[in-house]
Enzyme design. Sequence first.
Site, PDB file in Angstrom:
ATOM      1  N   LYS A  40     -24.466   7.945  27.179  1.00 17.46           N
ATOM      2  CA  LYS A  40     -25.101   7.348  28.361  1.00 17.46           C
ATOM      3  C   LYS A  40     -24.109   7.287  29.517  1.00 17.46           C
ATOM      4  CE  LYS A  40     -28.469   5.079  25.512  1.00 17.46           C
ATOM      5  NZ  LYS A  40     -28.871   3.947  24.674  1.00 17.46           N
ATOM      6  N   GLN A  59     -27.645  -2.189  23.909  1.00 14.99           N
ATOM      7  CA  GLN A  59     -27.789  -1.193  22.841  1.00 14.99           C
ATOM      8  C   GLN A  59     -28.250  -1.866  21.539  1.00 14.99           C
ATOM      9  OE1 GLN A  59     -27.316   2.261  23.229  1.00 14.99           O
ATOM     10  NE2 GLN A  59     -28.218   2.293  21.192  1.00 14.99           N
ATOM     11  N   ASP A 119     -34.931   0.143  29.745  1.00 18.46           N
ATOM     12  CA  ASP A 119     -35.446   0.622  28.459  1.00 18.46           C
ATOM     13  C   ASP A 119     -36.957   0.403  28.363  1.00 18.46           C
ATOM     14  OD1 ASP A 119     -33.646   1.863  26.750  1.00 18.46           O
ATOM     15  OD2 ASP A 119     -32.732  -0.026  26.103  1.00 18.46           O
TER      16      ASP A 119
END
Length: 279
Positions: free
Chosen positions: A50, A94, A117
């Site tokens: 990322k 995460q 997300d």
Amino acid sequence: MAAQIIDGKAVSAKVKEEVRQQIEREGLDVGLAVVIVGDDPASRVYVNNKKKACEVCGIKSYEYALPAETTEEELLELVDTLNADKNVNGILVQLPLPKHLNEEKVIERISPMKDVDAFHAANVGKIMIGNYAFLPCTPAGCMELIHSAGIDVSGKECVVIGRSNIVGKPMAMLLLHENGTVTVCHSRTKDLKEVCRRADILVAAVGRANFVTADMVKDGAVVIDVGINRGEDGKLCGDVKFDEVSEKASFITPVPGGVGPMTIAMLMKNTVMAKKIQS
Ligand code: NAD
């Protein structure tokens, strides 16, 4: 005839290049905060990828690597700080988090406008009604791959194997938004093989190596493999038994190099979208 391989690396590079150009053209100052708790090696790889994608796109990335014993309070405090930070447009925590941390509580603390997300209940609700700013990265990446192959979803039989909140359920919703006739299968589905054989578009998000075999696939189906597994040989592989299914499908995504890179590219797209809706 062997299936055409949908090249996720190429499509993701194109998406990232579009993001880079948009940032440059519009002179945007975009920042993404990535929070990782503990030292799960797979999570570490994802976070590094990322960061690399941010560099390619011209997005500033801020990494917060916290020890595994971080308390929920400490993590929520960090989320509050990032919510208030004007330089941070997107916040990504995460997953999975260590067991003592409540993932749902942490996700719900992220400002929906920074939830790149699209896991926050407010964003999930918006996806349900079809009025959204962000789409969850992995299903959105699958849709982008389907589009890149010139496939029209409308009226097609679509079967999604897996019903997780992260992949299976939103994937079904995105196919439905494009007028697919959608069936969602899961661990209690009866006659899975028969249901899968109906699919014009088959999406596998199970998390089991070689789970989808050729006898589960209709001739000419489009097969999207979301799984990321380690095979018996230790190599990375998907949920689909690639060698035999690729002889039957019309299009197929490989693992690695299929859905995986798309997830990150869509994250970059969402981060720019976050910047836009915040300004
Ligand atoms: P999950 O474990 O939350 O969900 C798996 C789903 O598979 C469940 O809904 C379950 O009902 C279903 N399932 C399990 N056994 C089954 C069976 N025998 N028959 C039918 N259905 C069955 O997993 P997830 O988070 O949705 O991830 C699925 C896979 O996708 C994993 O391999 C994960 O690593 C991968 N993944 C990849 C990306 C990417 O960027 N490519 C992103 C997220 C997840």
